[in-house]
Scaffold this motif. Structure first.
Motif, PDB file in Angstrom:
ATOM      1  N   ASP A  28      49.275  55.326  37.618  1.00 35.77           N
ATOM      2  CA  ASP A  28      48.644  55.025  36.530  1.00 35.77           C
ATOM      3  C   ASP A  28      47.145  54.866  36.537  1.00 35.77           C
ATOM      4  O   ASP A  28      46.440  55.442  35.459  1.00 35.77           O
ATOM      5  CB  ASP A  28      49.418  53.708  35.818  1.00 35.77           C
ATOM      6  N   LEU A  29      46.547  54.071  37.393  1.00 34.01           N
ATOM      7  CA  LEU A  29      45.388  53.899  37.386  1.00 34.01           C
ATOM      8  C   LEU A  29      44.417  55.136  37.642  1.00 34.01           C
ATOM      9  O   LEU A  29      43.647  55.445  37.273  1.00 34.01           O
ATOM     10  CB  LEU A  29      44.751  52.622  38.400  1.00 34.01           C
ATOM     11  N   SER A  30      44.979  55.891  38.951  1.00 34.65           N
ATOM     12  CA  SER A  30      44.369  57.172  38.958  1.00 34.65           C
ATOM     13  C   SER A  30      44.183  58.051  37.953  1.00 34.65           C
ATOM     14  O   SER A  30      43.237  58.897  37.838  1.00 34.65           O
ATOM     15  CB  SER A  30      45.157  57.811  40.435  1.00 34.65           C
ATOM     16  N   ARG A  31      45.435  58.260  37.163  1.00 36.03           N
ATOM     17  CA  ARG A  31      45.325  59.112  36.171  1.00 36.03           C
ATOM     18  C   ARG A  31      44.314  58.698  35.005  1.00 36.03           C
ATOM     19  O   ARG A  31      43.587  59.385  34.338  1.00 36.03           O
ATOM     20  CB  ARG A  31      46.599  59.230  35.462  1.00 36.03           C
ATOM     21  N   ALA A  32      44.042  57.380  34.929  1.00 34.77           N
ATOM     22  CA  ALA A  32      43.388  56.807  33.809  1.00 34.77           C
ATOM     23  C   ALA A  32      41.790  57.028  34.400  1.00 34.77           C
ATOM     24  O   ALA A  32      40.746  57.271  33.422  1.00 34.77           O
ATOM     25  CB  ALA A  32      43.521  55.188  33.924  1.00 34.77           C
ATOM     26  N   LEU A  33      41.566  56.959  35.497  1.00 33.80           N
ATOM     27  CA  LEU A  33      40.209  57.368  35.988  1.00 33.80           C
ATOM     28  C   LEU A  33      39.731  58.644  36.424  1.00 33.80           C
ATOM     29  O   LEU A  33      38.860  58.904  36.796  1.00 33.80           O
ATOM     30  CB  LEU A  33      40.065  56.464  37.498  1.00 33.80           C
ATOM     31  N   GLY A  34      40.713  59.465  36.527  1.00 33.78           N
ATOM     32  CA  GLY A  34      40.791  61.004  36.918  1.00 33.78           C
ATOM     33  C   GLY A  34      40.418  61.239  38.523  1.00 33.78           C
ATOM     34  O   GLY A  34      39.432  61.957  38.769  1.00 33.78           O
ATOM     35  N   VAL A  35      41.023  60.420  39.049  1.00 35.51           N
ATOM     36  CA  VAL A  35      40.944  60.505  40.729  1.00 35.51           C
ATOM     37  C   VAL A  35      42.120  60.678  41.448  1.00 35.51           C
ATOM     38  O   VAL A  35      43.157  60.417  40.970  1.00 35.51           O
ATOM     39  CB  VAL A  35      40.224  59.291  41.321  1.00 35.51           C
ATOM     40  N   ALA A  36      41.980  60.868  42.744  1.00 34.91           N
ATOM     41  CA  ALA A  36      43.384  61.080  43.423  1.00 34.91           C
ATOM     42  C   ALA A  36      44.119  59.749  43.418  1.00 34.91           C
ATOM     43  O   ALA A  36      43.196  58.521  43.850  1.00 34.91           O
ATOM     44  CB  ALA A  36      43.341  61.710  44.629  1.00 34.91           C
ATOM     45  N   GLU A  37      45.269  59.548  43.455  1.00 35.07           N
ATOM     46  CA  GLU A  37      46.133  58.479  43.883  1.00 35.07           C
ATOM     47  C   GLU A  37      45.643  57.682  45.099  1.00 35.07           C
ATOM     48  O   GLU A  37      45.480  56.517  45.350  1.00 35.07           O
ATOM     49  CB  GLU A  37      47.754  58.460  43.781  1.00 35.07           C
ATOM     50  N   ILE A  38      45.461  58.608  46.141  1.00 34.21           N
ATOM     51  CA  ILE A  38      45.204  57.963  47.487  1.00 34.21           C
ATOM     52  C   ILE A  38      43.751  57.431  47.476  1.00 34.21           C
ATOM     53  O   ILE A  38      43.512  56.539  48.350  1.00 34.21           O
ATOM     54  CB  ILE A  38      44.967  59.205  48.582  1.00 34.21           C
ATOM     55  N   LYS A  39      42.794  57.667  46.456  1.00 33.63           N
ATOM     56  CA  LYS A  39      41.583  57.008  46.389  1.00 33.63           C
ATOM     57  C   LYS A  39      41.728  55.574  45.906  1.00 33.63           C
ATOM     58  O   LYS A  39      41.095  54.880  46.425  1.00 33.63           O
ATOM     59  CB  LYS A  39      40.821  57.946  45.387  1.00 33.63           C
ATOM     60  N   ILE A  40      42.725  55.283  45.136  1.00 35.99           N
ATOM     61  CA  ILE A  40      43.170  53.964  44.652  1.00 35.99           C
ATOM     62  C   ILE A  40      43.604  53.024  45.935  1.00 35.99           C
ATOM     63  O   ILE A  40      43.017  51.994  45.964  1.00 35.99           O
ATOM     64  CB  ILE A  40      44.212  54.090  43.439  1.00 35.99           C
ATOM     65  N   SER A  41      44.290  53.577  46.651  1.00 38.59           N
ATOM     66  CA  SER A  41      44.762  53.137  47.583  1.00 38.59           C
ATOM     67  C   SER A  41      43.934  52.735  48.699  1.00 38.59           C
ATOM     68  O   SER A  41      43.741  51.678  49.416  1.00 38.59           O
ATOM     69  CB  SER A  41      46.048  54.005  48.663  1.00 38.59           C
ATOM     70  N   ARG A  42      42.859  53.611  49.232  1.00 31.52           N
ATOM     71  CA  ARG A  42      41.740  53.491  49.902  1.00 31.52           C
ATOM     72  C   ARG A  42      40.730  52.330  49.441  1.00 31.52           C
ATOM     73  O   ARG A  42      40.310  51.664  50.274  1.00 31.52           O
ATOM     74  CB  ARG A  42      41.032  54.694  50.123  1.00 31.52           C
ATOM     75  N   TRP A  43      40.638  52.491  48.390  1.00 31.50           N
ATOM     76  CA  TRP A  43      39.796  51.376  47.606  1.00 31.50           C
ATOM     77  C   TRP A  43      40.348  49.962  47.789  1.00 31.50           C
ATOM     78  O   TRP A  43      39.799  48.729  48.045  1.00 31.50           O
ATOM     79  CB  TRP A  43      39.546  51.546  46.021  1.00 31.50           C
ATOM     80  N   GLU A  44      41.585  49.951  47.515  1.00 30.08           N
ATOM     81  CA  GLU A  44      42.768  48.656  47.776  1.00 30.08           C
ATOM     82  C   GLU A  44      42.853  48.080  49.102  1.00 30.08           C
ATOM     83  O   GLU A  44      43.024  46.939  49.096  1.00 30.08           O
ATOM     84  CB  GLU A  44      44.035  48.827  46.934  1.00 30.08           C
ATOM     85  N   THR A  45      42.822  49.071  50.028  1.00 33.88           N
ATOM     86  CA  THR A  45      42.535  48.625  51.400  1.00 33.88           C
ATOM     87  C   THR A  45      41.318  48.526  52.187  1.00 33.88           C
ATOM     88  O   THR A  45      41.099  48.292  53.238  1.00 33.88           O
ATOM     89  CB  THR A  45      43.528  49.726  52.133  1.00 33.88           C
ATOM     90  N   GLY A  46      40.422  49.067  51.377  1.00 32.49           N
ATOM     91  CA  GLY A  46      39.063  48.736  51.953  1.00 32.49           C
ATOM     92  C   GLY A  46      38.639  49.889  52.949  1.00 32.49           C
ATOM     93  O   GLY A  46      37.570  49.797  53.551  1.00 32.49           O
ATOM     94  N   ARG A  47      39.182  51.077  52.788  1.00 33.38           N
ATOM     95  CA  ARG A  47      38.864  52.152  53.722  1.00 33.38           C
ATOM     96  C   ARG A  47      37.930  53.185  53.045  1.00 33.38           C
ATOM     97  O   ARG A  47      37.447  53.770  53.623  1.00 33.38           O
ATOM     98  CB  ARG A  47      40.262  53.036  54.121  1.00 33.38           C
ATOM     99  N   GLU A  48      37.813  52.677  51.589  1.00 31.94           N
ATOM    100  CA  GLU A  48      36.791  53.678  51.240  1.00 31.94           C
ATOM    101  C   GLU A  48      35.999  52.398  50.182  1.00 31.94           C
ATOM    102  O   GLU A  48      36.877  51.790  49.400  1.00 31.94           O
ATOM    103  CB  GLU A  48      37.395  54.466  50.142  1.00 31.94           C
ATOM    104  N   LEU A  49      34.703  52.672  49.993  1.00 35.37           N
ATOM    105  CA  LEU A  49      34.073  51.900  48.990  1.00 35.37           C
ATOM    106  C   LEU A  49      33.820  52.426  47.599  1.00 35.37           C
ATOM    107  O   LEU A  49      33.918  53.612  47.674  1.00 35.37           O
ATOM    108  CB  LEU A  49      32.346  51.732  49.517  1.00 35.37           C
ATOM    109  N   LEU A  50      34.174  51.615  46.848  1.00 28.76           N
ATOM    110  CA  LEU A  50      33.907  51.651  45.343  1.00 28.76           C
ATOM    111  C   LEU A  50      32.256  52.225  45.117  1.00 28.76           C
ATOM    112  O   LEU A  50      31.533  51.503  45.598  1.00 28.76           O
ATOM    113  CB  LEU A  50      34.151  50.591  44.500  1.00 28.76           C
ATOM    114  N   ARG A  51      32.081  53.225  44.269  1.00 24.70           N
ATOM    115  CA  ARG A  51      30.626  53.227  44.030  1.00 24.70           C
ATOM    116  C   ARG A  51      30.316  52.709  42.476  1.00 24.70           C
ATOM    117  O   ARG A  51      31.276  52.415  41.704  1.00 24.70           O
ATOM    118  CB  ARG A  51      30.545  54.746  43.726  1.00 24.70           C
TER     119      ARG A  51
END
Length: 69
Positions: A28-51
């Motif tokens: 749901d969040l990935s669709r609302a933001l227009g990003v891939a679902e894996i990006k949400i997972s990476r943000w939530e696990t800290g593997r990728e920084l939010l900009r």
């Protein structure tokens, strides 16, 4: 052994908490933001920084005042 708590990991946890409190799935969040679902997972696990550029869209997705411009 627990992961070290840093501002980055706290932000990741806060994002997940906000998403689940809003009753949104990662999809749901990935669709609302227009990003891939894996990006949400990476943000939530800290593997990728939010900009900082992602902040207004996140606020809008969670319907927080000041989120849309």
């Amino acid at each position: 052994m627990k992961d070290k708590v840093t501002p980055h990991t706290l932000a990741a946890r806060a994002l997940r908490s906000a998403r689940t409190a809003a009753h949104l799935t990662q999809l749901d969040l990935s669709r609302a933001l227009g990003v891939a679902e894996i990006k949400i997972s990476r943000w939530e696990t800290g593997r990728e920084l939010l900009r900082s550029a992602d902040a207004p869209r996140l606020l809008a997705a969670f319907r927080v005042a000041g989120g849309s411009r």
